[in-house]
Design a protein around this motif. Structure first.
Motif, short mmCIF file in Angstrom:
data_model
loop_
_atom_site.label_atom_id
_atom_site.label_comp_id
_atom_site.label_asym_id
_atom_site.label_seq_id
_atom_site.Cartn_x
_atom_site.Cartn_y
_atom_site.Cartn_z
N PRO A 40 -22.52 -23.46 87.20
CA PRO A 40 -21.61 -23.90 88.24
C PRO A 40 -22.37 -24.57 89.38
O PRO A 40 -23.50 -24.22 89.68
CB PRO A 40 -20.94 -22.61 88.71
N GLY A 41 -21.75 -25.55 89.94
CA GLY A 41 -22.36 -26.25 91.06
C GLY A 41 -21.72 -27.62 91.20
O GLY A 41 -20.82 -27.99 90.45
N PRO A 42 -22.20 -28.40 92.14
CA PRO A 42 -21.63 -29.73 92.33
C PRO A 42 -21.85 -30.59 91.08
O PRO A 42 -22.95 -30.69 90.56
CB PRO A 42 -22.40 -30.30 93.52
N GLY A 43 -20.79 -31.17 90.60
CA GLY A 43 -20.87 -32.05 89.44
C GLY A 43 -20.95 -31.31 88.11
O GLY A 43 -21.20 -31.93 87.08
N ALA A 44 -20.74 -30.01 88.11
CA ALA A 44 -20.84 -29.25 86.87
C ALA A 44 -19.76 -29.64 85.88
O ALA A 44 -19.99 -29.67 84.68
CB ALA A 44 -20.78 -27.75 87.16
N TRP A 45 -18.58 -29.95 86.37
CA TRP A 45 -17.51 -30.33 85.46
C TRP A 45 -17.85 -31.64 84.77
O TRP A 45 -17.52 -31.85 83.61
CB TRP A 45 -16.18 -30.45 86.22
N ARG A 46 -18.52 -32.54 85.47
CA ARG A 46 -18.88 -33.82 84.88
C ARG A 46 -20.01 -33.63 83.85
O ARG A 46 -20.01 -34.23 82.78
CB ARG A 46 -19.34 -34.79 85.95
#
Length: 74
Positions: A62-68
């Motif tokens: 998890p973290g910024p841009g993890a979904w991408r």
């Protein structure tokens, strides 16, 4: 192995009377030749095309841009 085979010497001098140094040299040569006759089996290398590890998913962090990053394969 039978008991008779275990008592039989591995080397036997048929002719002449070698001293301890000559017997040691003969034993070293025969041992070296015997070890060269049976080489260790070579390990097969697997190509990257056949490597099944690439089919495993890597863990998502998890973290910024993890979904991408979850949609991209590295």
């Amino acid at each position: 192995m039978s008991a008779e085979e275990e008592k039989r010497p591995l080397l036997r001098v048929v002719r002449g009377e070698p001293d301890d140094v000559e017997l040691a040299a003969l034993t070293a040569v025969i041992t070296a030749l015997a070890s060269q006759q049976a080489p260790a089996p070579e390990r097969e290398t697997r190509s990257l095309w056949a490597d099944r590890a690439s089919l495993l998913r890597r863990p998502h962090h998890p973290g910024p841009g993890a979904w991408r990053a979850s949609a991209h394969r590295f």
